[in-house]
Structures are given as C-alpha cells and as structure tokens.
Motif scaffolding. Sequence first.
Motif, PDB file in Angstrom:
ATOM      1  N   ILE A 178      -4.435  -6.116  -8.780  1.00 65.15           N
ATOM      2  CA  ILE A 178      -5.727  -5.429  -8.684  1.00 65.15           C
ATOM      3  C   ILE A 178      -6.178  -5.377  -7.226  1.00 65.15           C
ATOM      4  O   ILE A 178      -6.721  -4.367  -6.772  1.00 65.15           O
ATOM      5  CB  ILE A 178      -6.786  -6.092  -9.588  1.00 65.15           C
ATOM      6  N   GLU A 179      -5.912  -6.429  -6.488  1.00 65.14           N
ATOM      7  CA  GLU A 179      -6.240  -6.443  -5.069  1.00 65.14           C
ATOM      8  C   GLU A 179      -5.466  -5.346  -4.329  1.00 65.14           C
ATOM      9  O   GLU A 179      -6.022  -4.643  -3.482  1.00 65.14           O
ATOM     10  CB  GLU A 179      -5.918  -7.812  -4.466  1.00 65.14           C
ATOM     11  N   LYS A 180      -4.198  -5.163  -4.656  1.00 66.20           N
ATOM     12  CA  LYS A 180      -3.392  -4.108  -4.023  1.00 66.20           C
ATOM     13  C   LYS A 180      -3.922  -2.722  -4.396  1.00 66.20           C
ATOM     14  O   LYS A 180      -3.966  -1.825  -3.555  1.00 66.20           O
ATOM     15  CB  LYS A 180      -1.926  -4.245  -4.409  1.00 66.20           C
ATOM     16  N   LEU A 181      -4.333  -2.551  -5.661  1.00 64.25           N
ATOM     17  CA  LEU A 181      -4.912  -1.281  -6.081  1.00 64.25           C
ATOM     18  C   LEU A 181      -6.208  -1.019  -5.322  1.00 64.25           C
ATOM     19  O   LEU A 181      -6.453   0.102  -4.858  1.00 64.25           O
ATOM     20  CB  LEU A 181      -5.175  -1.279  -7.590  1.00 64.25           C
ATOM     21  N   SER A 182      -7.012  -2.052  -5.166  1.00 68.09           N
ATOM     22  CA  SER A 182      -8.275  -1.926  -4.443  1.00 68.09           C
ATOM     23  C   SER A 182      -8.031  -1.562  -2.977  1.00 68.09           C
ATOM     24  O   SER A 182      -8.740  -0.718  -2.408  1.00 68.09           O
ATOM     25  CB  SER A 182      -9.062  -3.229  -4.548  1.00 68.09           C
ATOM     26  N   GLU A 183      -7.027  -2.170  -2.371  1.00 63.89           N
ATOM     27  CA  GLU A 183      -6.690  -1.851  -0.981  1.00 63.89           C
ATOM     28  C   GLU A 183      -6.244  -0.399  -0.845  1.00 63.89           C
ATOM     29  O   GLU A 183      -6.621   0.285   0.113  1.00 63.89           O
ATOM     30  CB  GLU A 183      -5.599  -2.791  -0.473  1.00 63.89           C
ATOM     31  N   ALA A 184      -5.463   0.080  -1.800  1.00 67.00           N
ATOM     32  CA  ALA A 184      -5.021   1.479  -1.772  1.00 67.00           C
ATOM     33  C   ALA A 184      -6.221   2.414  -1.927  1.00 67.00           C
ATOM     34  O   ALA A 184      -6.312   3.444  -1.238  1.00 67.00           O
ATOM     35  CB  ALA A 184      -3.992   1.740  -2.870  1.00 67.00           C
ATOM     36  N   PHE A 185      -7.142   2.052  -2.805  1.00 66.41           N
ATOM     37  CA  PHE A 185      -8.351   2.852  -3.000  1.00 66.41           C
ATOM     38  C   PHE A 185      -9.174   2.889  -1.712  1.00 66.41           C
ATOM     39  O   PHE A 185      -9.626   3.957  -1.273  1.00 66.41           O
ATOM     40  CB  PHE A 185      -9.174   2.281  -4.152  1.00 66.41           C
ATOM     41  N   ASP A 186      -9.368   1.720  -1.094  1.00 65.80           N
ATOM     42  CA  ASP A 186     -10.123   1.660   0.162  1.00 65.80           C
ATOM     43  C   ASP A 186      -9.463   2.506   1.247  1.00 65.80           C
ATOM     44  O   ASP A 186     -10.146   3.222   1.992  1.00 65.80           O
ATOM     45  CB  ASP A 186     -10.255   0.213   0.643  1.00 65.80           C
ATOM     46  N   ARG A 187      -8.125   2.438   1.320  1.00 68.00           N
ATOM     47  CA  ARG A 187      -7.379   3.243   2.298  1.00 68.00           C
ATOM     48  C   ARG A 187      -7.623   4.730   2.054  1.00 68.00           C
ATOM     49  O   ARG A 187      -7.863   5.498   2.984  1.00 68.00           O
ATOM     50  CB  ARG A 187      -5.877   2.940   2.187  1.00 68.00           C
ATOM     51  N   ALA A 188      -7.551   5.117   0.785  1.00 68.20           N
ATOM     52  CA  ALA A 188      -7.751   6.530   0.448  1.00 68.20           C
ATOM     53  C   ALA A 188      -9.151   6.986   0.859  1.00 68.20           C
ATOM     54  O   ALA A 188      -9.311   8.067   1.442  1.00 68.20           O
ATOM     55  CB  ALA A 188      -7.538   6.743  -1.047  1.00 68.20           C
ATOM     56  N   CYS A 189     -10.151   6.165   0.576  1.00 72.75           N
ATOM     57  CA  CYS A 189     -11.529   6.529   0.949  1.00 72.75           C
ATOM     58  C   CYS A 189     -11.690   6.631   2.460  1.00 72.75           C
ATOM     59  O   CYS A 189     -12.339   7.568   2.955  1.00 72.75           O
ATOM     60  CB  CYS A 189     -12.513   5.516   0.368  1.00 72.75           C
ATOM     61  N   GLU A 190     -11.115   5.700   3.176  1.00 64.91           N
ATOM     62  CA  GLU A 190     -11.179   5.748   4.641  1.00 64.91           C
ATOM     63  C   GLU A 190     -10.506   7.011   5.168  1.00 64.91           C
ATOM     64  O   GLU A 190     -11.032   7.676   6.072  1.00 64.91           O
ATOM     65  CB  GLU A 190     -10.504   4.515   5.248  1.00 64.91           C
ATOM     66  N   GLN A 191      -9.355   7.342   4.604  1.00 63.69           N
ATOM     67  CA  GLN A 191      -8.634   8.535   5.045  1.00 63.69           C
ATOM     68  C   GLN A 191      -9.427   9.800   4.723  1.00 63.69           C
ATOM     69  O   GLN A 191      -9.432  10.757   5.513  1.00 63.69           O
ATOM     70  CB  GLN A 191      -7.238   8.596   4.425  1.00 63.69           C
ATOM     71  N   MET A 192     -10.113   9.810   3.577  1.00 66.52           N
ATOM     72  CA  MET A 192     -10.932  10.969   3.232  1.00 66.52           C
ATOM     73  C   MET A 192     -12.082  11.123   4.219  1.00 66.52           C
ATOM     74  O   MET A 192     -12.382  12.236   4.654  1.00 66.52           O
ATOM     75  CB  MET A 192     -11.450  10.849   1.799  1.00 66.52           C
ATOM     76  N   GLU A 193     -12.713  10.011   4.592  1.00 69.10           N
ATOM     77  CA  GLU A 193     -13.806  10.056   5.563  1.00 69.10           C
ATOM     78  C   GLU A 193     -13.330  10.589   6.915  1.00 69.10           C
ATOM     79  O   GLU A 193     -14.070  11.287   7.603  1.00 69.10           O
ATOM     80  CB  GLU A 193     -14.420   8.669   5.749  1.00 69.10           C
ATOM     81  N   GLN A 194     -12.089  10.274   7.261  1.00 68.56           N
ATOM     82  CA  GLN A 194     -11.514  10.725   8.529  1.00 68.56           C
ATOM     83  C   GLN A 194     -10.878  12.113   8.412  1.00 68.56           C
ATOM     84  O   GLN A 194     -10.295  12.612   9.367  1.00 68.56           O
ATOM     85  CB  GLN A 194     -10.468   9.716   9.009  1.00 68.56           C
ATOM     86  N   GLU A 195     -10.989  12.699   7.227  1.00 71.35           N
ATOM     87  CA  GLU A 195     -10.418  14.011   6.926  1.00 71.35           C
ATOM     88  C   GLU A 195      -8.899  14.033   7.070  1.00 71.35           C
ATOM     89  O   GLU A 195      -8.306  15.078   7.346  1.00 71.35           O
ATOM     90  CB  GLU A 195     -11.088  15.116   7.740  1.00 71.35           C
ATOM     91  N   ASN A 196      -8.282  12.891   6.875  1.00 72.49           N
ATOM     92  CA  ASN A 196      -6.827  12.801   6.835  1.00 72.49           C
ATOM     93  C   ASN A 196      -6.435  12.892   5.357  1.00 72.49           C
ATOM     94  O   ASN A 196      -6.101  11.904   4.714  1.00 72.49           O
ATOM     95  CB  ASN A 196      -6.342  11.488   7.453  1.00 72.49           C
ATOM     96  N   TYR A 197      -6.534  14.102   4.826  1.00 76.00           N
ATOM     97  CA  TYR A 197      -6.397  14.317   3.397  1.00 76.00           C
ATOM     98  C   TYR A 197      -4.999  14.041   2.869  1.00 76.00           C
ATOM     99  O   TYR A 197      -4.845  13.561   1.749  1.00 76.00           O
ATOM    100  CB  TYR A 197      -6.844  15.741   3.044  1.00 76.00           C
ATOM    101  N   GLU A 198      -4.003  14.326   3.653  1.00 78.44           N
ATOM    102  CA  GLU A 198      -2.629  14.065   3.208  1.00 78.44           C
ATOM    103  C   GLU A 198      -2.412  12.569   2.968  1.00 78.44           C
ATOM    104  O   GLU A 198      -1.845  12.169   1.954  1.00 78.44           O
ATOM    105  CB  GLU A 198      -1.621  14.595   4.232  1.00 78.44           C
TER     106      GLU A 198
END
Length: 112
Positions: free
Chosen positions: A7-27
């Motif tokens: 669950i911690e790894k899933l949470s880290e992946a989710f956080d990464r995705a959100c950070e990338q979305m904020e930076q407009e690094n959509y890929e």
Amino acid sequence: MDQDLHIEKLSEAFDRACEQMEQENYEAALEALVWLHDNPVPDALPTEMFRRIYGFQAWGLLASKYPPAKKKMEEVLAKKIEAAKNETPSKSVKADIGRLSGILSELSISPE
C-alpha cells in the motif's frame, strides 16, 4: 510482499503521478497511474480500493487534459471487458469495469 508495504508503494506511485500532473509532465503521470492500476495485491481489498478510488480518479482527471491518458484508459477497459466475456469475471474486474466506464462516461459528457 507485506500488504502494508505494498500500500505504501501504491501511495508513492499515486503521489508521483499527482506531482507529475502538477508539473504538466503528463506522460510520466500516466506511467505512474498505469503502474498503480497494474499492481494491486490480488484479493487484498485495501489495495484494490486504493487504486480504484484514488488511482482511477486521478487517471480520469489526467484523461480530461491529456488525450493519450483517455486512450489508454479505453484500452484497459476494453481488455477487461473482453476478458470478462471469455471467463467469469472476478468481483475486482467487475468493479474495475464499472469504475472505468463511469469515468469515461463522465469525460464524454463534460464540457471541453
């Protein structure tokens, strides 16, 4: 793998995705969200719920801004539907189909 660690790894992946979305690094965001989709612990409800509630919702938000994310979601949904036709689908697959279908339906009626 220990369920809490996963669950911690899933949470880290989710956080990464959100950070990338904020930076407009959509890929990169899409890559993280697909990883989140692909890596639940089978039959472990907390990991299934985390990815379905948080991961799919974030993926839908990304899909509203980044057409390749919508296309990938449609592909994943089509594979799940096809698999469900060929064999009795698990509750998890049925829930995924329902959630992904709902998100894509919302995207198709949302104003651009």
